[in-house]
Design an enzyme around this catalytic site. Structure first.
Site, PDB file in Angstrom:
ATOM      1  CG  HIS A  67      -1.682  -1.010   0.590  1.00  0.00           C
ATOM      2  ND1 HIS A  67      -2.579  -1.690   2.040  1.00  0.00           N
ATOM      3  CD2 HIS A  67      -3.053  -1.391   0.243  1.00  0.00           C
ATOM      4  CE1 HIS A  67      -3.408  -2.892   1.919  1.00  0.00           C
ATOM      5  NE2 HIS A  67      -3.973  -2.427   0.780  1.00  0.00           N
TER       6      HIS A  67
ATOM      7  CE1 TYR B 265       6.989   2.731   6.429  1.00  0.00           C
ATOM      8  CE2 TYR B 265       5.440   3.401   8.300  1.00  0.00           C
ATOM      9  CZ  TYR B 265       6.350   3.506   7.452  1.00  0.00           C
ATOM     10  OH  TYR B 265       6.937   4.375   7.987  1.00  0.00           O
ATOM     11  CG  HIS B 266       0.422  -1.473   4.911  1.00  0.00           C
ATOM     12  ND1 HIS B 266      -0.685  -1.779   4.815  1.00  0.00           N
ATOM     13  CD2 HIS B 266       0.352  -2.046   5.956  1.00  0.00           C
ATOM     14  CE1 HIS B 266      -1.539  -0.888   6.150  1.00  0.00           C
ATOM     15  NE2 HIS B 266      -0.169  -1.206   6.856  1.00  0.00           N
ATOM     16  N   PRO B 267       4.172  -5.106   3.235  1.00  0.00           N
ATOM     17  CG  PRO B 267       6.446  -4.972   3.138  1.00  0.00           C
ATOM     18  CD  PRO B 267       5.003  -4.507   4.257  1.00  0.00           C
TER      19      PRO B 267
END
Length: 616
Positions: free
Chosen positions: A333, A534-536
């Site tokens: 994201h 910070y959403h891998p």
């Protein structure tokens, strides 16, 4: 005064040392040990948002011996403070990854690289995140099933959200969509500025209802709930490991850097190799090895162990165990960092304003005040751009309203944490440093761009190659522009113009050739100041046996080998519409039940939840 990484701690933080005895961190109770046995039933690699959950749930059976290995150490009193999350980046708690230079985004970041913080600590990224509790959209999970992840529909995963949750807000806890009594404490943000208090009114002005975004519908505005307990961060280490610290059958080893999975001649994972304080060790698994390192570390370890794309591993001289598309399907994201508004009032959550003795005392004695703010995020909303399906409750943009931003600290911290080019700071933001500001960040919920993770070398200590390929799919930038327009409309709505809100007027370098606020200008801003949230996810994709992109099956077992699972955010086939911490915890809860049912019934059928289902 500095942390080891060189990140400054403001002098006003020093008084907290005199208050710490009043509010001792839960993480002060040791859960780790320095000795271990040669063999365990289950070895879990990574004690983050998923691994801590698995360690607790699997060790509930006293007949099972569980080893949890974590490369980092423990939390501390600073990591407990919700507003202080940025201070943890570039410290020993952070892997401090950098992406490859981007071809279609990040033009205003140094070397066109995005900084990717990832937790290297007990609790993992649940220690570094902004603590927002968001489950995603029910249609996300039904889509997983359509793509081959059988057993992961909303109806099947919803009970596991309830199982993990202990919601403390009576306005939410009893509405049929929340759990009570679970390990993970959920509370509504205990502190809001007048700007945050105005967020529901701004939504109402634009025609959106004030809702529970984890309730029956997702489209609307909300004051966020977060993983906090008595005003302090509630990481998965605090929620799941601390209650299990006295179990004789659970051993937690910190500073254990796993370098390889060992397979026997039948392609069964039988052991892991790890380094600890310059010495290397082997420990054996009787039943299974479980990877919970996250979307970067799990694919890295798989490839180092011979599971991955055959050609890539051959080029690095790594013997092949199973030819799988490990590291592909990377999703994240992002949002454009350019939507900052000035105001006439002194409301911004700046370091100079909030880190003083009075606020520190209020936090450590009562768990209240600005230090308890969820990373400065005071409002959430899920809205639809013109590209969204109007017939479904499936928003394509998530709004984050923040009373803290790159201007608020006057260039002292966020510029380096984002890796923002100093020219962007000096030309765009520095002129507004004397003013109070807020930002509205439109997050692209379901990006179509796909990236990858590859090994840089066969050395397990070399950071992998990370290329998210942000905004390489044209649909992403078009949706992002529409989200930016909605964010501007919110920021200039009457609930905020009464504070004198004005969008900053300086032109972003590289965007001078486009009319100000035109679609082309907004697209340029999005490509210049591109920020990860910070959403891998997605690099060990869960899918059907016939899916050429699948790495694990619907039971999270790695395809082509035995005794090995991946249970973390990397298994998501497609990224969910919201923050990823709560869904990762759900995946671990469900994965633990799958393992436990297999233990009870070796030829088991699909998992059936053994707790009540409510709030359908």
């Amino acid at each position: 005064m500095f942390l080891k990484s060189g990140v400054a701690i403001v002098p006003a933080l020093v008084p907290l040392l005199s208050f710490w005895f009043l509010r001792k961190s839960d993480s002060g109770y040791p859960v780790t040990r320095s000795s271990w046995e040669k063999e365990y039933d289950y070895i879990i690699v990574g004690a983050g948002s998923a691994g801590a959950v698995l360690a607790n749930r699997l060790s509930e059976n006293p007949m099972v011996k569980v080893l949890l290995l974590e490369a980092g150490g423990s939390e501390n009193i600073i990591s407990d403070i919700p507003i202080a999350y940025q201070m943890l980046q570039h410290t020993p708690m952070d892997w401090s990854y950098l992406t490859e230079p981007q071809e279609a985004s990040c033009f205003g970041l140094r070397e066109k690289r995005s900084r990717w913080p990832r937790g290297r600590v007990l609790g993992g990224s649940s220690v570094l995140n902004v603590m927002l509790y968001v489950r995603g959209n029910r249609h996300d999970y039904d889509r997983w099933v359509k793509e081959g992840a059988i057993g992961w529909s909303w109806e099947e995963v919803f009970p596991y959200f309830l199982k993990s949750e202990d919601n403390h807000d009576p306005n939410f806890a009893y509405n049929g969509y929340h759990g009570r009594g679970g390990p993970l404490t959920i509370e509504t943000s205990p502190y809001l500025t007048p700007l945050g208090q105005s967020w529901p009114s701004a939504g109402h002005y634009l025609g959106y209802k004030f809702i529970d975004i984890n309730g029956p519908t997702q489209t609307g505005f909300s004051i966020p709930q977060g993983t906090i307990r008595r005003g302090a961060r509630c990481s998965t280490a605090k929620a799941y490991l601390l209650p299990a610290k006295d179990r004789a059958n659970l051993h937690v080893i910190a500073f254990a850097y796993v370098t390889r999975i060992i397979f026997n001649e039948f392609k069964r994972a039988v052991a892991v190799q790890f380094d600890r304080f310059s010495l290397s060790y082997l420990v054996y698994a009787r039943k299974e090895v479980i990877l919970s390192g996250g979307a970067i570390n799990s694919p890295q370890l798989l490839m180092l162990s011979g599971i991955g794309p055959a050609e890539h591993l051959r080029d690095l001289g790594i013997p092949l165990v199973s030819d799988l598309p490990v590291g592909e399907n990377l999703q994240d994201h992002i949002y454009p960092g350019g939507l900052t508004f000035t105001i006439d009032n002194k409301f911004t959550l700046s370091q100079d304003r909030i880190f003083n003795a009075a606020n520190v005392g209020k936090y450590f004695t009562k768990g209240k005040g600005p230090l308890a703010s969820l990373g400065g995020v005071e409002g959430l909303a899920f809205v639809k751009s013109k590209y969204a399906n109007t017939s479904m409750d499936l928003p394509d943009i998530q709004m984050h309203f923040s009373a803290g931003n790159v201007v608020a600290d006057k260039g002292k911290g966020f510029v380096d944490l984002y890796g923002l080019d100093h020219q962007i700071w000096s030309r765009v933001y520095a002129p507004y440093a004397p003013f109070d500001t807020f930002t509205i960040d439109p997050v692209l919920l379901r990006p179509k761009s796909r990236g990858f993770v590859k090994l840089r070398s066969a050395n397990p200590y070399d950071h992998p190659i990370i290329d998210p390929r942000y905004l390489t799919h044209n649909d992403d930038i078009m949706t992002m522009v529409e989200g930016m327009k909605i964010a501007i409309a919110i920021g200039l709505s009457p609930p905020y113009t009464r504070f004198g809100s004005r969008l900053i007027q300086t032109i972003f370098p590289g965007c001078e050739g486009y009319p100000y606020l035109s679609d082309e200008y907004l697209a340029c801003v999005a490509r210049v100041f591109t920020i990860t949230i910070y959403h891998p996810v997605g690099t060990c994709k869960m899918g059907a046996p016939w899916d050429p992109m699948a790495v694990v099956d619907s039971e999270l077992k790695v395809i082509g080998v035995h005794g090995l699972r991946v249970i973390d955010a990397s298994v998501m086939p497609t990224i969910i519409s919201g923050n990823t911490n709560a869904p990762t915890i759900m995946i671990a809860e469900r994965g633990a039940d799958m393992i436990k049912q297999k233990l009870l019934h070796p030829i088991a059928s699909p998992v059936v939840p053994h707790f009540p289902i409510i709030g359908r």
